[in-house]
Design a protein around this motif. Structure first.
Motif, short mmCIF file in Angstrom:
data_model
loop_
_atom_site.label_atom_id
_atom_site.label_comp_id
_atom_site.label_asym_id
_atom_site.label_seq_id
_atom_site.Cartn_x
_atom_site.Cartn_y
_atom_site.Cartn_z
N LEU A 1 35.82 45.78 28.06
CA LEU A 1 35.81 44.66 28.89
C LEU A 1 34.96 44.51 29.87
CD1 LEU A 1 39.95 44.26 29.25
CD2 LEU A 1 38.20 42.98 27.53
N VAL A 2 34.06 45.35 30.29
CA VAL A 2 33.00 45.68 30.98
C VAL A 2 31.83 44.46 30.72
CG1 VAL A 2 31.26 46.77 32.27
CG2 VAL A 2 33.30 47.86 31.72
N ILE A 3 31.45 44.56 29.34
CA ILE A 3 30.50 43.41 29.26
C ILE A 3 30.78 42.12 29.26
CG2 ILE A 3 28.92 42.72 27.09
CD1 ILE A 3 28.49 45.78 26.51
N PRO A 4 32.20 41.63 28.71
CA PRO A 4 32.48 40.27 28.86
C PRO A 4 32.41 39.63 30.28
CG PRO A 4 33.76 41.21 27.17
CD PRO A 4 32.85 42.14 27.85
N GLU A 5 32.56 40.67 31.14
CA GLU A 5 32.86 40.38 32.52
C GLU A 5 31.34 40.10 33.32
OE1 GLU A 5 34.44 42.03 36.73
OE2 GLU A 5 35.44 42.78 35.15
N LEU A 6 30.33 40.82 32.50
CA LEU A 6 29.12 40.74 33.30
C LEU A 6 28.07 39.80 32.54
CD1 LEU A 6 28.47 44.52 33.95
CD2 LEU A 6 28.84 42.84 35.58
N ILE A 7 28.31 39.64 31.18
CA ILE A 7 27.21 38.97 30.29
C ILE A 7 26.79 37.44 30.71
CG2 ILE A 7 28.71 38.37 28.30
CD1 ILE A 7 25.20 39.62 28.19
N GLY A 8 27.84 36.94 31.58
CA GLY A 8 27.34 35.58 31.77
C GLY A 8 26.65 35.73 33.34
N HIS B 1 27.37 42.73 40.92
CA HIS B 1 28.95 42.52 40.40
C HIS B 1 29.39 43.92 39.73
CE1 HIS B 1 31.96 39.62 38.50
NE2 HIS B 1 32.15 40.89 37.90
N PHE B 2 28.44 44.61 39.02
CA PHE B 2 28.97 45.94 38.69
C PHE B 2 29.37 46.83 39.70
CE2 PHE B 2 27.85 50.56 37.67
CZ PHE B 2 28.56 50.25 36.55
N HIS B 3 28.47 46.82 40.91
CA HIS B 3 29.10 47.81 41.85
C HIS B 3 30.34 47.18 42.65
CE1 HIS B 3 25.94 50.82 41.74
NE2 HIS B 3 24.96 49.99 41.35
N ARG B 4 30.69 46.06 42.35
CA ARG B 4 31.95 45.47 43.06
C ARG B 4 33.11 45.75 42.14
NH1 ARG B 4 28.69 41.07 44.34
NH2 ARG B 4 29.95 39.73 42.66
N MET B 5 33.04 46.02 40.82
CA MET B 5 33.85 46.27 39.81
C MET B 5 34.78 47.37 40.11
SD MET B 5 31.77 44.91 36.27
CE MET B 5 33.22 45.55 35.29
N ASP B 6 36.09 47.26 39.98
CA ASP B 6 36.98 48.27 40.04
C ASP B 6 37.02 48.94 38.63
OD1 ASP B 6 39.07 50.10 40.35
OD2 ASP B 6 40.60 48.55 40.54
#
Length: 255
Positions: free
Chosen positions: A84-91, A101-106
């Motif tokens: 689920l990491v990629i769908p959150e970032l690819i947009g 955004h990556f560094h804010r992800m839990d």
């Protein structure tokens, strides 16, 4: 468990990715175009919605590999899927916003992984790492590169598959589509757990995804199954690039 190859070609690039999985994993779904705000994205996916590779209409690409080595040992409980990491970032449109955004992800509850980001207009390659407790960013040159992962041993996969990639680098048509496909179906020195095309009793290479980005579009070809057993792709999905780079001397991508 994967092998990922990145080949830059002036303002184009090629990417090939073998996905290696246990036979017990559900069969993945072929690439489909998704829309998030003003961004179009394309990726194959697991029934749960996660993915291991995706591209967007900016010409950016993300690919995720499991990280199985001593420095990424993690004994915690798995509470979320890495897919689920990629769908959150690819947009996201650019490397800086993706990095923020990556560094804010839990990421607590996710097993270790490496996330490769290719940003065409910036000619930037990022590798984000999560070892189960901390995040890290590596900035890599815009140059041909391979990444390897195996649930048995990343280091042994690196050793064996690197040898195959180095041998292929000096071969005819190195960097072409045909060369990329031959590499990702190869069994040097023999079919097994650490060949590029994986064969194990409990697992194998279950798909090959090829991305061609250049000119006015980004295309994702998908082969469902072991690439050494098939001679053609099963699915093709394309996106029009938002900011195409068209040059008279740009080599046409071969399908």
């Amino acid at each position: 468990m994967c092998t990922l190859t990145f080949v830059p070609l002036e303002d184009e690039y090629l990417v090939g990715m073998n996905r290696d999985e246990l036979f017990s994993r559900p069969r993945a779904l072929p690439p489909k175009v998704f829309v998030k705000g003003a961004m179009e994205m394309v990726y194959p996916r697991e029934p749960s919605g996660g993915t291991w590779i995706a591209a967007n209409s900016q010409g950016n690409l993300l690919a995720l590999l499991n990280w199985n080595c001593n420095e990424a040992s993690y004994a915690g409980e798995k509470r979320k899927t890495r897919g689920l990491v990629i769908p959150e970032l690819i947009g996201l449109p650019e490397s800086s916003t993706a990095n923020s955004h990556f560094h804010r992800m839990d990421l607590d509850g996710l097993f270790p992984f490496r996330l490769v980001g290719i940003f065409r207009s910036e000619k930037v390659v990022n590798e984000w790492r999560w070892d189960g407790t901390a995040k890290q960013l590596l900035r890599l040159p815009w140059a041909r590169k391979h990444w390897f992962s195996s649930s048995l041993s990343d280091s042994l996969a690196e050793k064996e598959r690197r040898r195959a990639c180095e041998a292929a680098a000096g071969g005819p048509a190195a960097g072409s589509n045909g060369w990329l496909r031959r590499l990702h179906r190869s069994h040097v020195p023999r079919p097994g757990p650490f060949s590029v095309c994986v064969h194990r009793l409990d697992a194998a290479t279950v798909s090959y995804t090829e991305v061609r980005c250049g000119g006015t579009q980004i295309a994702m070809d998908y082969l469902d199954g072991n690439p050494c057993l098939k001679t053609s792709f099963d699915e093709l999905a394309t996106l029009a690039l938002k900011h195409p780079l068209v040059h008279n001397n740009l080599r046409k991508l071969q399908i």
